[in-house]
Write a protein that holds these residues in place. Structure first.
Motif, PDB file in Angstrom:
ATOM      1  N   ALA A 104       0.836  -1.198   0.000  1.00 48.44           N
ATOM      2  CA  ALA A 104       0.000   0.000   0.000  1.00 48.44           C
ATOM      3  C   ALA A 104       0.875   1.254   0.000  1.00 48.44           C
ATOM      4  O   ALA A 104       2.016   1.237   0.477  1.00 48.44           O
ATOM      5  N   LEU A 105       0.334   2.333  -0.545  1.00 48.75           N
ATOM      6  CA  LEU A 105       1.021   3.617  -0.577  1.00 48.75           C
ATOM      7  C   LEU A 105       0.252   4.628   0.260  1.00 48.75           C
ATOM      8  O   LEU A 105      -0.982   4.623   0.280  1.00 48.75           O
ATOM      9  N   THR A 106       0.977   5.507   0.939  1.00 52.33           N
ATOM     10  CA  THR A 106       0.355   6.611   1.668  1.00 52.33           C
ATOM     11  C   THR A 106       0.925   7.923   1.162  1.00 52.33           C
ATOM     12  O   THR A 106       2.153   8.062   1.023  1.00 52.33           O
ATOM     13  N   THR A 107       0.068   8.884   0.877  1.00 52.34           N
ATOM     14  CA  THR A 107       0.515  10.251   0.620  1.00 52.34           C
ATOM     15  C   THR A 107       0.346  11.026   1.923  1.00 52.34           C
ATOM     16  O   THR A 107      -0.714  10.979   2.558  1.00 52.34           O
ATOM     17  N   LEU A 108       1.391  11.738   2.328  1.00 49.83           N
ATOM     18  CA  LEU A 108       1.427  12.428   3.625  1.00 49.83           C
ATOM     19  C   LEU A 108       1.730  13.902   3.425  1.00 49.83           C
ATOM     20  O   LEU A 108       2.630  14.256   2.651  1.00 49.83           O
ATOM     21  N   THR A 109       0.991  14.756   4.125  1.00 51.98           N
ATOM     22  CA  THR A 109       1.283  16.185   4.161  1.00 51.98           C
ATOM     23  C   THR A 109       1.225  16.655   5.597  1.00 51.98           C
ATOM     24  O   THR A 109       0.215  16.451   6.282  1.00 51.98           O
ATOM     25  N   THR A 110       2.305  17.270   6.077  1.00 52.01           N
ATOM     26  CA  THR A 110       2.308  17.909   7.396  1.00 52.01           C
ATOM     27  C   THR A 110       2.814  19.334   7.219  1.00 52.01           C
ATOM     28  O   THR A 110       3.850  19.545   6.574  1.00 52.01           O
TER      29      THR A 110
END
Length: 365
Positions: free
Chosen positions: A238-244
């Protein structure tokens, strides 16, 4: 109370009150000592808590009346205090991140292994009914095979409300190392460990203005990137796109969404213990809220430490140092990837902790 596990607290900043509210008065643990670089602060806290002594940091680390050091210092001091506790044969449970630098975090775990003591680390919000109910749904097949996820944290920056926000913009801080552990630890629970990352980041403001407290109006330097985005490749595919980010005003994006072949789960803010978990099924038109099915009901800061104490000599602690190390490597790898412009493979991995069965508040308290 004679058999209660004895806790010494180092660092009495804003977060310490939430921990003390959870820990004081419990049968399983007893806070025996507190310490802070500001001696007047530790004296004031001890005066409110019968049987608790105000000590210097060195005195607390050496105290025979402390079995586990609760390390609530600023990130830059996490490794120093943890190593000091381990060197004296004490367990340590700390606030996130495990250390400001990956090498320091690795040194803490290596020293603890040699000394046969244990290391635990926040966040423990992921042990509440929010993330745990979502994890139970994923593992029960509610969304079919998980394919990808998104995680978004956008605020204008903690200097607007925190009276001493300097450490948020110093090494060990920034939106990723400060808030990222809540999201990344949740994602390990939901999708398993991360094997590689690709990151990008920016720092478009060189200073911030303190918005409250006695230093209101003072300008502080920004020494770390204040916006970090990336893609996480989980070991299972699985892939996760992350923005912080500390650079935005706000967002309507869900804190975390997990998308599978037959459904999408929307999670609440992982900085909180509970909240609605909503499921949209393939072919459906509306999301419906799942009843809490797992996790510590009414969880509060410190539940991870209670779980850590309960795991002594038995099952692995859920808020473990090994999990915190993997999360820290994921975050530092994202920053390295941004700086170097390349995909980074991780050297650590970790098994997701045991899920938390639905545990009523009266049981864990």
């Amino acid at each position: 109370m004679g058999d209660a596990h004895r806790i010494g607290v180092v660092g009495l900043g804003v977060i310490s009150r939430a921990y003390l509210d959870t820990l004081v008065g419990r049968d399983a643990v007893r806070v025996t000592a507190v310490a802070d670089l500001d001696a007047s602060r530790s004296a004031a806290v001890a005066a409110e808590l019968p049987g608790v002594r105000a000590l210097s940091v060195e005195e607390l680390l050496n105290s025979p009346d402390v079995e586990t050091v609760l390390n609530l210092t600023v990130p830059a001091a996490h490794a120093e205090i943890a190593l000091g506790a381990v060197a004296r044969g004490k367990n340590v449970y700390g606030e996130k991140p495990l250390a400001a630098e990956l090498a320091d975090a690795q040194a803490v775990l290596e020293a603890a292994a040699k000394a046969s003591v244990r290391v635990g680390c926040a966040p423990d919000t992921v042990l509440g009914t929010g993330v745990q109910t979502a994890r139970a749904a994923v593992e029960a097949g509610a969304i079919g095979r998980p394919l990808f996820a998104s995680a978004v944290m956008i605020t204008p920056g903690h200097e607007r409300w925190h009276p001493q926000p300097d450490f948020y913009y110093a090494p060990g801080g920034g939106p990723l190392l400060d808030m990222g552990p809540y999201y990344l630890t949740s994602l390990v629970h939901l999708l398993g460990p991360v094997r590689a990352v690709i990151g990008a980041s920016s720092r478009l403001r060189s200073e911030r203005v303190i918005g409250s407290g006695p230093r209101a109006g003072e300008r502080i330097p920004v020494e770390v990137d204040s916006h970090v985005s990336g893609v996480l490749e989980h070991a299972g595919g699985a892939l996760t796109t992350l923005t912080t980010s500390f650079d935005g005003v706000g967002t309507t994006a869900a804190p975390i969404e997990v998308h599978g072949e037959t459904g999408t789960l929307t999670l609440p803010d992982p900085n909180h213990f509970d909240g609605e978990v909503r499921l949209l099924e393939l072919g459906g038109s509306e999301r419906h809220t799942l009843p809490p099915s797992a996790g510590y009901v009414g969880g509060a800061r410190g539940i991870g430490l209670l779980d850590f104490v309960a795991a002594d000599g038995g099952r692995p602690a859920r808020a473990s140092g090994e999990l915190a190390l993997h999360v820290l490597e994921t975050m530092t790898a994202l920053l390295r990837s941004s700086a170097e412009g390349r995909r980074i493979e991780l050297s650590t991995s970790v098994e997701p902790p045991a899920p938390v069965p639905l545990t009523p508040q009266e049981q864990w308290r």
